[in-house]
Design an enzyme around this catalytic site. Structure first.
Site, mmCIF file in Angstrom:
data_model
loop_
_atom_site.group_PDB
_atom_site.id
_atom_site.type_symbol
_atom_site.label_atom_id
_atom_site.label_comp_id
_atom_site.label_asym_id
_atom_site.label_seq_id
_atom_site.Cartn_x
_atom_site.Cartn_y
_atom_site.Cartn_z
ATOM 1 C CB VAL A 91 41.728 43.969 31.709
ATOM 2 C CG1 VAL A 91 40.440 44.659 31.334
ATOM 3 C CG2 VAL A 91 42.769 44.939 32.239
ATOM 4 C CE LYS B 55 40.061 50.544 37.910
ATOM 5 N NZ LYS B 55 39.484 50.565 36.554
ATOM 6 C CE1 TYR C 41 42.339 53.365 37.478
ATOM 7 C CE2 TYR C 41 43.829 53.506 35.598
ATOM 8 C CZ TYR C 41 42.666 53.030 36.162
ATOM 9 O OH TYR C 41 41.831 52.215 35.443
ATOM 10 C CE1 TYR D 274 35.245 47.456 35.069
ATOM 11 C CE2 TYR D 274 35.255 45.419 33.817
ATOM 12 C CZ TYR D 274 35.830 46.246 34.738
ATOM 13 O OH TYR D 274 36.981 45.871 35.347
ATOM 14 C CB SER E 17 39.063 46.730 37.254
ATOM 15 O OG SER E 17 39.263 47.790 36.366
HETATM 16 N N1 GLN Z 1 44.263 49.296 34.334
HETATM 17 C C1 GLN Z 1 43.166 48.977 33.493
HETATM 18 C C2 GLN Z 1 42.762 50.206 32.704
HETATM 19 O O1 GLN Z 1 42.793 51.261 33.240
HETATM 20 C C3 GLN Z 1 42.037 48.479 34.343
HETATM 21 C C4 GLN Z 1 40.816 48.134 33.541
HETATM 22 C C5 GLN Z 1 40.107 46.893 33.991
HETATM 23 O O2 GLN Z 1 40.648 46.012 34.648
HETATM 24 N N2 GLN Z 1 38.879 46.779 33.536
HETATM 25 O O3 GLN Z 1 42.400 50.149 31.560
#
Ligand code: GLN
Length: 324
Positions: free
Chosen positions: A278, A86, A208, A260, A83
């Site tokens: 993650v 992003k 994505y 989050y 993430s």
């Molecule tokens: N690629 C991971 C997902 O879509 C990204 C989630 C994350 O890093 N929180 O679940």
């Protein structure tokens, strides 16, 4: 009076040069203190390829904006940004489309897990922010519409702002997530049914998952975030269509939504804008002062690195400096 303001301004700009913080000493202490957390948390095994990483690793790099690089632990091994990436996709979308993207994705903290479905339905397919999965899938859809070769142009964009040609997707991780990504597929199909996804679902998901699979080391990530720490001052000429005010807004979204449903906690304990993934990475900035990246693969139940969170908390506590 004028002279007073001038002196104030000057000391703000030069602040970190004169401040008495021994960052290397702090990082060394942080390294020792986080060791007691090294068995806490779990690696992200819902993406099978990520579960292969050795969980017992920790690294941290801090770059001062006026020069000075400090590090401890494993800082040159690449890990999956997940993430964190992003932030880059949002930056690219904003630089192309400006704030019109906010019709399709909000800027409010979600208070829900990053992969939650429930809020998306009762909020009619408009994701709360660009850092939860649904929001990042909408951003991927925007990039898919706007770019001729989305995967190539996205990775080149990152290479440019990171000033590093050695940044790549990890195809195995992208593929592994595609194979097991039913939850993200559900989000994408729901977005499509709500009219907030314009392209083919499989193609947007492929983009994505590639965006999430980009890899960097702590050293590379701290450097890639200079543009957020110095409000674009270090942007290469070729990326100067990113406006200073857009960087300011991205930092604000990191502050409120970067972790989050643990964003409030990170703000409370650390007091810096930041972003987690993650893959176990966490990056944060102190505006005009430093960028810092930490990495350790074991995650807490919100999906944030246990040792990384602790390390950042110790950094701002020991230095006595946060944006608050
Ligand atoms: N690629 C991971 C997902 O879509 C990204 C989630 C994350 O890093 N929180 O679940």
């Amino acid at each position: 009076m004028k002279l007073f303001f001038l002196a104030e301004e000057l000391s703000f700009i030069l602040g970190s040069k004169f401040e008495n913080v021994d960052y290397q000493k702090i990082l060394t202490e942080v390294f020792e203190e986080v060791q007691s957390f090294k068995e806490q948390g779990k690696i992200a095994n819902y993406i099978p390829e990520l579960a292969k990483v050795n969980p017992e690793q920790f690294g941290m790099t801090l770059n001062l904006m006026n020069g000075g690089d400090y590090s401890v632990g494993i800082v040159d091994e690449k890990f999956s940004l997940q993430s964190i990436s992003k932030v880059f996709s949002l930056t690219l979308a904003l630089s192309i489309k400006g704030e019109s993207i906010l019709k399709r994705v909000g800027v409010e903290p979600s208070g829900d897990p990053f992969n939650s479905l429930i809020q998306l339905e009762y909020e009619n397919g408009i994701p709360r922010n660009p850092f939860i999965n649904a929001g990042a899938i909408v951003i991927a859809d925007i990039l898919y519409s706007e770019l001729d070769n989305p995967k190539i142009e996205f990775i080149e964009f990152i290479r440019k702002i990171a000033d590093n040609k050695n940044i790549h997707y990890n195809e195995k991780v992208a593929h592994s997530e595609y194979e097991t990504g039913s939850r993200n597929a559900s989000l994408a199909y729901f977005l499509k049914s709500a009219g907030n996804l314009q392209n083919d679902v499989a193609k947007v998901l492929d983009l994505y998952f590639h965006i999430c699979s980009v890899e960097m080391s702590c050293d590379e990530l701290a450097k890639a975030f200079h543009i957020y720490a110095n409000h674009g001052v270090s942007l290469p000429v070729t990326a100067q269509n990113i406006e200073k005010s857009q960087i300011k807004r991205i930092n604000a979204i990191m502050q409120t939504c970067g972790f989050y449903d643990e964003s409030g906690q990170f703000s409370f304990l650390v007091g810096l804008p930041g972003k987690s993934g993650v893959g176990g990475g966490i990056v944060a900035i102190y505006p005009n002062k430093y960028s810092v990246a930490a990495w350790s693969p074991r995650l807490n139940d919100k999906g944030n690195s246990v040792m990384g969170m602790k390390a950042l908390e110790l950094l701002t506590s020991k230095s006595g400096l946060s944006i608050f």
